[in-house]
Scaffold this active site. Structure first.
Site, PDB file in Angstrom:
ATOM      1  N   TYR A 160       0.839  -1.206   0.000  1.00 12.37           N
ATOM      2  CA  TYR A 160       0.000   0.000   0.000  1.00 12.37           C
ATOM      3  C   TYR A 160       0.873   1.254   0.000  1.00 12.37           C
ATOM      4  O   TYR A 160       0.664   2.181  -0.791  1.00 12.37           O
ATOM      5  CB  TYR A 160      -0.923  -0.026   1.228  1.00 12.37           C
ATOM      6  CG  TYR A 160      -1.771   1.216   1.403  1.00 12.37           C
ATOM      7  CD1 TYR A 160      -2.923   1.401   0.641  1.00 12.37           C
ATOM      8  CD2 TYR A 160      -1.421   2.214   2.319  1.00 12.37           C
ATOM      9  CE1 TYR A 160      -3.706   2.546   0.785  1.00 12.37           C
ATOM     10  CE2 TYR A 160      -2.195   3.356   2.477  1.00 12.37           C
ATOM     11  CZ  TYR A 160      -3.333   3.512   1.710  1.00 12.37           C
ATOM     12  OH  TYR A 160      -4.106   4.647   1.859  1.00 12.37           O
ATOM     13  N   LYS A 191       1.313   4.413  -2.715  1.00 15.78           N
ATOM     14  CA  LYS A 191       1.059   5.812  -2.319  1.00 15.78           C
ATOM     15  C   LYS A 191       2.305   6.684  -2.508  1.00 15.78           C
ATOM     16  O   LYS A 191       2.197   7.883  -2.757  1.00 15.78           O
ATOM     17  CB  LYS A 191       0.558   5.854  -0.871  1.00 15.78           C
ATOM     18  CG  LYS A 191      -0.837   5.256  -0.718  1.00 15.78           C
ATOM     19  CD  LYS A 191      -1.829   6.077  -1.535  1.00 15.78           C
ATOM     20  CE  LYS A 191      -3.213   5.505  -1.550  1.00 15.78           C
ATOM     21  NZ  LYS A 191      -4.156   6.346  -2.322  1.00 15.78           N
TER      22      LYS A 191
END
Ligand code: NDP
Length: 248
Positions: free
Chosen positions: A156, A160
């Site tokens: 994740y 990002k």
């Protein structure tokens, strides 16, 4: 506050959470908002209704950001119906957590497809009408963990961090066409995405946040609204951190 009168905006993942707050705030400032969703039709329609009840104009469109053709179709339909596209808020995202040794290829692929490729594909679709019009505001949603890292969020956090590099590149590529590209990096915001956190996790988290609390979606939407406004005309390639001081 800023005016978005006459502006047309797309908010990906605008049915819930931060995306919903962005859609509502942009509409309150006068923009016509097309909000996309992938599973939650009822929530998307409820958001449209809430905007319309306050005198705003909004449409919901089903489109998976991980399927580029679906985002191309949303942009085409928006320009066809409303005549222009001024603002893209690339907000749609998923979180799949897991310690590195337990991280499955499938989870990494899904995170990349939605959070990174989906964000880039959304910008690729949106930039076409923007460059023709010589005006555009693109805002990506990153995360504090994209800059800090976090245990259990390798994939994740990588997606990002990736959107920050993408935003800076697109900002350089389209600056001459008056298209700005910026990033909002939220800290921990109370939404469905963070609702699984236990009280113990929250207590530990709060100890690292100087403002001593988690954030609200509306506080992210205010930052997005600024970057989406014509007043942000000299801001491009920047990361605006809205995190209560968690990362400075
Ligand atoms: P939520 O889980 O509350 O909402 C996610 C939204 O994205 C929903 O509208 C959902 O639509 C949509 N979505 C998910 N997958 C897709 C897809 N493939 N195509 C189109 N839409 C999709 O998330 P948040 O509001 O919490 O997060 C919004 C953004 O902010 C994300 O990018 C997230 O990574 C980022 N962020 C969030 C933080 C937080 O603390 N909450 C912190 C830092 C960053 P549907 O309902 O149809 O599934």
């Amino acid at each position: 506050m800023f005016s978005l009168n006459e502006r047309v905006a797309i908010v990906t993942g605008g049915s819930r959470g931060i995306g919903r707050a962005c859609a509502e705030t942009l509409a309150t400032l006068g923009a016509t908002v097309v909000l996309t969703y992938v599973r939650g039709e009822a929530a998307a329609l409820e958001t449209v209704k809430a905007i319309e009840e306050r005198g705003g104009r909004a449409r919901a469109m089903k489109a998976d950001v991980a399927v580029s053709a679906e985002m191309d179709a949303v942009v085409d339909a928006t320009v066809k119906e409303f005549g222009r596209l001024d603002v893209l808020v690339a907000n749609a995202g998923i979180a799949v957590d897991g310690l590195l040794l337990r991280l499955k290829d499938e989870d990494i692929d899904n995170l990349v497809a939605t959070n990174l490729r989906g964000t880039i594909a959304s910008a690729r679709a949106a930039v076409k009408p923007m460059m023709k019009a010589r005006y555009g505001r693109i805002v990506f949603l990153s995360s504090v963990v994209g800059e800090m890292g976090n245990v259990g969020q390798t994939a994740y956090a990588a997606t990002k961090a990736g959107v920050i590099g993408a935003a800076k590149s697109i900002a350089r590529e389209y600056a001459s066409r008056n298209v700005t590209v910026n990033v909002v990096a939220p800290g921990f915001i109370d939404t469905d995405m963070t609702s699984h956190m236990t009280e113990a996790m929250k207590t530990q988290l709060l100890s690292g946040i100087p403002l001593g609390r988690t954030g609200q979606s509306a506080e992210i939407a205010s930052a997005v609204a600024f970057l989406a406004s014509s007043e942000a005309s000299y801001v491009t390639g920047q990361v605006l951190r809205v995190n209560g001081g968690l990362y400075m």
